[in-house]
Structures are given as structure tokens and as C-alpha cells.
Design a protein around this motif. Structure first.
Motif, PDB file in Angstrom:
ATOM      1  N   ALA A 106       0.661  -1.287  -0.063  1.00  0.00           N
ATOM      2  CA  ALA A 106       0.073  -0.018   0.241  1.00  0.00           C
ATOM      3  C   ALA A 106       0.730   1.250   0.052  1.00  0.00           C
ATOM      4  O   ALA A 106       0.357   2.232  -0.673  1.00  0.00           O
ATOM      5  CB  ALA A 106      -0.968  -0.101   1.308  1.00  0.00           C
ATOM      6  N   ASN A 107       1.949   1.324   0.660  1.00  0.00           N
ATOM      7  CA  ASN A 107       2.942   2.222   0.750  1.00  0.00           C
ATOM      8  C   ASN A 107       3.481   2.583  -0.757  1.00  0.00           C
ATOM      9  O   ASN A 107       3.529   3.725  -1.272  1.00  0.00           O
ATOM     10  CB  ASN A 107       4.130   2.224   1.416  1.00  0.00           C
ATOM     11  CG  ASN A 107       3.879   2.721   3.081  1.00  0.00           C
ATOM     12  OD1 ASN A 107       3.791   3.801   3.272  1.00  0.00           O
ATOM     13  ND2 ASN A 107       3.630   1.795   4.039  1.00  0.00           N
ATOM     14  N   VAL A 108       3.657   1.501  -1.463  1.00  0.00           N
ATOM     15  CA  VAL A 108       4.479   1.692  -2.761  1.00  0.00           C
ATOM     16  C   VAL A 108       2.901   2.111  -3.982  1.00  0.00           C
ATOM     17  O   VAL A 108       3.298   2.791  -4.702  1.00  0.00           O
ATOM     18  CB  VAL A 108       4.870   0.349  -3.414  1.00  0.00           C
ATOM     19  CG1 VAL A 108       5.371   0.345  -4.883  1.00  0.00           C
ATOM     20  CG2 VAL A 108       5.980  -0.049  -2.535  1.00  0.00           C
ATOM     21  N   GLU A 109       2.064   1.844  -3.479  1.00  0.00           N
ATOM     22  CA  GLU A 109       0.583   2.400  -4.354  1.00  0.00           C
ATOM     23  C   GLU A 109       0.274   3.748  -4.257  1.00  0.00           C
ATOM     24  O   GLU A 109      -0.115   4.357  -5.002  1.00  0.00           O
ATOM     25  CB  GLU A 109      -0.217   1.501  -3.813  1.00  0.00           C
ATOM     26  CG  GLU A 109      -0.452  -0.032  -4.461  1.00  0.00           C
ATOM     27  CD  GLU A 109      -1.764  -0.555  -4.145  1.00  0.00           C
ATOM     28  OE1 GLU A 109      -2.807   0.116  -3.974  1.00  0.00           O
ATOM     29  OE2 GLU A 109      -1.793  -1.962  -4.277  1.00  0.00           O
ATOM     30  N   ARG A 125       1.470  -3.247 -10.184  1.00  0.00           N
ATOM     31  CA  ARG A 125       2.654  -2.322 -10.469  1.00  0.00           C
ATOM     32  C   ARG A 125       3.654  -2.436  -9.168  1.00  0.00           C
ATOM     33  O   ARG A 125       4.707  -2.444  -9.233  1.00  0.00           O
ATOM     34  CB  ARG A 125       2.241  -1.117 -11.169  1.00  0.00           C
ATOM     35  CG  ARG A 125       2.228  -1.089 -12.503  1.00  0.00           C
ATOM     36  CD  ARG A 125       1.460   0.308 -13.004  1.00  0.00           C
ATOM     37  NE  ARG A 125       2.224   1.454 -12.855  1.00  0.00           N
ATOM     38  CZ  ARG A 125       1.998   2.717 -13.085  1.00  0.00           C
ATOM     39  NH1 ARG A 125       1.041   2.749 -13.847  1.00  0.00           N
ATOM     40  NH2 ARG A 125       2.879   3.560 -12.882  1.00  0.00           N
ATOM     41  N   ALA A 126       2.707  -2.178  -8.025  1.00  0.00           N
ATOM     42  CA  ALA A 126       3.221  -2.141  -7.025  1.00  0.00           C
ATOM     43  C   ALA A 126       4.027  -3.549  -6.572  1.00  0.00           C
ATOM     44  O   ALA A 126       5.314  -3.561  -5.950  1.00  0.00           O
ATOM     45  CB  ALA A 126       2.430  -1.956  -5.575  1.00  0.00           C
ATOM     46  N   GLU A 127       3.220  -4.624  -6.731  1.00  0.00           N
ATOM     47  CA  GLU A 127       4.163  -5.981  -6.450  1.00  0.00           C
ATOM     48  C   GLU A 127       5.447  -6.244  -7.360  1.00  0.00           C
ATOM     49  O   GLU A 127       6.237  -6.776  -7.001  1.00  0.00           O
ATOM     50  CB  GLU A 127       3.284  -6.866  -6.749  1.00  0.00           C
ATOM     51  CG  GLU A 127       1.978  -6.906  -5.755  1.00  0.00           C
ATOM     52  CD  GLU A 127       0.966  -8.210  -5.921  1.00  0.00           C
ATOM     53  OE1 GLU A 127       1.022  -8.700  -7.141  1.00  0.00           O
ATOM     54  OE2 GLU A 127       0.137  -8.451  -4.934  1.00  0.00           O
ATOM     55  N   GLU A 128       5.113  -5.656  -8.590  1.00  0.00           N
ATOM     56  CA  GLU A 128       6.289  -5.632  -9.424  1.00  0.00           C
ATOM     57  C   GLU A 128       7.422  -4.689  -8.940  1.00  0.00           C
ATOM     58  O   GLU A 128       8.718  -5.351  -9.029  1.00  0.00           O
ATOM     59  CB  GLU A 128       5.959  -5.089 -10.974  1.00  0.00           C
ATOM     60  CG  GLU A 128       5.162  -5.942 -11.730  1.00  0.00           C
ATOM     61  CD  GLU A 128       4.659  -5.377 -13.260  1.00  0.00           C
ATOM     62  OE1 GLU A 128       4.711  -4.241 -13.432  1.00  0.00           O
ATOM     63  OE2 GLU A 128       4.297  -6.285 -13.990  1.00  0.00           O
ATOM     64  N   ALA A 137       8.252 -11.059  -0.813  1.00  0.00           N
ATOM     65  CA  ALA A 137       7.792 -12.112   0.366  1.00  0.00           C
ATOM     66  C   ALA A 137       7.407 -11.304   1.640  1.00  0.00           C
ATOM     67  O   ALA A 137       6.882 -11.871   2.568  1.00  0.00           O
ATOM     68  CB  ALA A 137       9.026 -13.204   0.591  1.00  0.00           C
ATOM     69  N   LYS A 138       7.618 -10.032   1.163  1.00  0.00           N
ATOM     70  CA  LYS A 138       7.169  -9.021   2.579  1.00  0.00           C
ATOM     71  C   LYS A 138       6.272  -7.991   1.941  1.00  0.00           C
ATOM     72  O   LYS A 138       6.148  -6.973   2.684  1.00  0.00           O
ATOM     73  CB  LYS A 138       8.353  -8.493   2.925  1.00  0.00           C
ATOM     74  CG  LYS A 138       9.661  -9.629   3.651  1.00  0.00           C
ATOM     75  CD  LYS A 138      10.770  -8.973   4.205  1.00  0.00           C
ATOM     76  CE  LYS A 138      11.670 -10.091   4.502  1.00  0.00           C
ATOM     77  NZ  LYS A 138      11.061 -11.056   5.638  1.00  0.00           N
ATOM     78  N   MET A 139       5.385  -8.173   1.133  1.00  0.00           N
ATOM     79  CA  MET A 139       4.653  -7.251   0.608  1.00  0.00           C
ATOM     80  C   MET A 139       3.470  -6.842   1.478  1.00  0.00           C
ATOM     81  O   MET A 139       2.857  -5.673   1.536  1.00  0.00           O
ATOM     82  CB  MET A 139       3.986  -7.515  -0.808  1.00  0.00           C
ATOM     83  CG  MET A 139       4.921  -7.906  -1.995  1.00  0.00           C
ATOM     84  SD  MET A 139       4.177  -8.060  -3.563  1.00  0.00           S
ATOM     85  CE  MET A 139       5.579  -8.472  -4.564  1.00  0.00           C
ATOM     86  N   ASP A 140       3.114  -7.845   2.262  1.00  0.00           N
ATOM     87  CA  ASP A 140       2.028  -7.483   3.484  1.00  0.00           C
ATOM     88  C   ASP A 140       2.560  -7.198   4.629  1.00  0.00           C
ATOM     89  O   ASP A 140       1.552  -6.846   5.987  1.00  0.00           O
ATOM     90  CB  ASP A 140       0.924  -8.874   3.513  1.00  0.00           C
ATOM     91  CG  ASP A 140       0.381  -8.971   2.147  1.00  0.00           C
ATOM     92  OD1 ASP A 140      -0.176  -8.073   1.675  1.00  0.00           O
ATOM     93  OD2 ASP A 140       0.512 -10.014   1.938  1.00  0.00           O
ATOM     94  N   ALA A 157      11.166   1.071  -4.049  1.00  0.00           N
ATOM     95  CA  ALA A 157       9.929   0.700  -4.731  1.00  0.00           C
ATOM     96  C   ALA A 157       8.963   1.569  -5.026  1.00  0.00           C
ATOM     97  O   ALA A 157       8.651   1.809  -6.152  1.00  0.00           O
ATOM     98  CB  ALA A 157       9.434  -0.685  -4.177  1.00  0.00           C
ATOM     99  N   ARG A 158       8.773   2.303  -4.092  1.00  0.00           N
ATOM    100  CA  ARG A 158       7.746   3.379  -4.374  1.00  0.00           C
ATOM    101  C   ARG A 158       8.245   4.517  -5.225  1.00  0.00           C
ATOM    102  O   ARG A 158       7.585   4.947  -5.934  1.00  0.00           O
ATOM    103  CB  ARG A 158       7.383   4.079  -2.684  1.00  0.00           C
ATOM    104  CG  ARG A 158       6.492   5.291  -2.875  1.00  0.00           C
ATOM    105  CD  ARG A 158       6.220   5.841  -1.427  1.00  0.00           C
ATOM    106  NE  ARG A 158       7.619   6.306  -0.771  1.00  0.00           N
ATOM    107  CZ  ARG A 158       7.768   6.660   0.194  1.00  0.00           C
ATOM    108  NH1 ARG A 158       6.933   6.352   1.145  1.00  0.00           N
ATOM    109  NH2 ARG A 158       9.011   7.166   0.598  1.00  0.00           N
ATOM    110  N   ALA A 159       9.418   4.772  -5.256  1.00  0.00           N
ATOM    111  CA  ALA A 159      10.049   5.961  -5.910  1.00  0.00           C
ATOM    112  C   ALA A 159      10.194   5.391  -7.450  1.00  0.00           C
ATOM    113  O   ALA A 159      10.099   6.146  -8.500  1.00  0.00           O
ATOM    114  CB  ALA A 159      11.706   6.122  -5.653  1.00  0.00           C
ATOM    115  N   ILE A 160      10.255   3.959  -7.799  1.00  0.00           N
ATOM    116  CA  ILE A 160      10.284   3.669  -9.123  1.00  0.00           C
ATOM    117  C   ILE A 160       8.956   3.248  -9.722  1.00  0.00           C
ATOM    118  O   ILE A 160       8.781   2.983 -10.905  1.00  0.00           O
ATOM    119  CB  ILE A 160      11.290   2.601  -9.329  1.00  0.00           C
ATOM    120  CG1 ILE A 160      10.923   1.400  -8.467  1.00  0.00           C
ATOM    121  CG2 ILE A 160      12.660   2.937  -8.895  1.00  0.00           C
ATOM    122  CD1 ILE A 160      11.792   0.170  -8.813  1.00  0.00           C
TER     123      ILE A 160
END
Length: 239
Positions: A106-109, A125-128, A137-140, A157-160
Motif C-alpha cells: 500500500a505504501n508503494v501504491e 505495478r506495486a508488486e512488480e 515475500a514481504k509485501m503485506d 520501490a515507491r520511488a520507481i
């Protein structure tokens, strides 16, 4: 090819004591080609923070022109500047700036929420992006469930995630231990090798040495601009 960033005659003046004028930036000319990894260094008071604020569209120059991906940002109204900042610049800060109540995904989104991207596409896109920095393995996980190095990877990841014109990293390893520093710098180098333009602001000479070009600032001016050998070799991202 249009440069990722171009500054021409950039000045930033602030009012000082007794009616004096402080020249935080005194005529900066700088071009950053697409795909370059540039480090900006200099002592405290040299103008690094002022330049960061201009590059990040967080402040407006008193004079001169700033172009990002060909857009003359210095002449734009504030709303358009905000749009450029969200779409064209990926920020990585020393303090991570993650929202504690949100998962890594959610932070990356968040930048895509502001850009109006559909929810289903945001998730993909966030998962990618998280996979690119070794956190599939730590997305949640929430930020308090991650180490400092992992939190900074989420910030990368959020930056890109919006495929920006360039990544602006402000002391990205300042709060990290030596192992996490190597991880994060390795990821930044990997992104650069994959084609990302990176501008890294640091006071650490060993961190700056990872870049292919180093600009040294003194008294609001560029005192030295040194091209280095391009980065080479492979990279293993720590899971």
C-alpha cells in the motif's frame, strides 16, 4: 536525446538578517543525461539542500530555468509543477517516510493513487516494484515489521513505481547500518544499470564513489564536476 534534467543559471535567494540577501544557489548550470548516476556532495551550507529542493520541485528558483524530461518546470503554475513532481521524480529520503498503518504494498501504491491509476493496475505495478528490490515475500508487512534496510527498499520501490524521469535520493543510507547500506546502494546501482537516471545527494565520500559522476558544491556553486569510470559488473539482491 532530451536530458533527464537541465538547470541553466539557477539561483535561490533568501532574505537574511538586517535586510541582507543569502545566495543559497548562485548560478547553477547542470545537465544530467538520461541514464546517468550522479552524486552531489559538499560540506554543510554548500547548497546541497537548496539544490535538492529545486531538483525535487519542492521549491522554485529565484532565477534561471529548470527542465525535467524536456518540461520547463520553472515556468509552470504550482498545480502543473505538482503533477510533474509526482509523475517524473521518484524520491528516496533518509527517513524512509513510510506510512506506519499501511503495508509495504500500500505504501508503494501511494504515488499511483495520486496519479489516478486504477486499483487493479496499482496492485500489479506495486508488486512488480517490490519484487525488483527483493521484497516479494514481504509485501503485506507493515513498516514496523521490517528492518531499516527493508523499509528503505520499500521507499525505493515507491520511488520507481511510476517509472519517473529520475530518482532523487537524499542521504538514502544515512539511517542504515553497513550491511543495509550495501543492500540499498546495490539496488540503486542495479536500477541504474537497468536504465534509471539517479541523482544521489550525500555527505559520505564512500557512498558518492559508487556514482559514475560526482559534482562537488561550495558556497552555492559547482566547484568541481568529475566524471568517473562507468559502473560495471553484476549484482546480487539480498532477499
Amino acid at each position: 536525446m532530451i536530458p533527464a534534467i537541465e538547470l541553466v543559471g539557477i539561483e535561490r535567494r533568501h532574505p537574511g538578517l538586517g535586510g541582507a540577501v543569502v545566495h543559497a544557489l548562485a548560478g547553477i548550470d547542470l545537465t544530467v543525461p538520461v541514464g546517468e548516476f550522479l552524486a552531489i556532495v559538499g560540506p554543510s551550507g554548500a547548497g546541497k539542500s537548496s539544490l535538492l529542493n529545486i531538483l525535487g520541485c519542492l521549491d522554485r528558483p529565484s532565477a534561471g530555468e529548470l527542465r525535467i524530461d524536456g518540461h520547463l518546470v520553472s515556468a509552470m503554475p504550482p498545480k502543473r509543477v505538482a503533477d510533474i513532481r509526482n509523475a517524473e521524480i521518484g524520491f528516496v529520503f533518509q527517513a524512509f517516510n513510510l506510512i506506519p498503518a499501511l503495508t509495504a504494498r500500500a505504501n508503494v501504491e501511494l504515488p499511483m493513487v495520486y496519479a489516478g491509476v486504477a486499483r487493479s493496475e496499482r496492485r500489479v505495478r506495486a508488486e512488480e516494484a517490490l519484487s525488483r528490490v527483493g521484497l516479494e515475500a514481504k509485501m503485506d508487512r507493515h513498516p514496523n515489521q521490517l528492518s531499516g534496510g527493508q523499509q528503505q527498499r520499500v521507499a525505493v520501490a515507491r520511488a520507481i513505481v511510476n517509472d519517473p524521469a529520475f530518482i532523487l535520493a537524499d542521504e538514502p543510507t544515512g539511517n542504515l547500518d553497513s550491511e543495509s547500506t550495501e543492500d540499498v546502494l546495490g539496488i540503486i546501482e542495479h536500477l541504474h544499470r537497468a536504465g534509471s537516471t539517479v541523482v544521489l545527494i550525500t555527505h559520505e565520500s564512500d557512498v558518492a564513489a559508487r556514482a559514475e559522476r560526482i559534482v562537488t558544491m561550495e558556497d552555492g556553486r559547482i566547484a568541481d564536476d568529475q566524471a568517473r569510470r562507468p559502473l560495471a559488473g553484476g549484482l546480487q539482491v539480498r532477499r
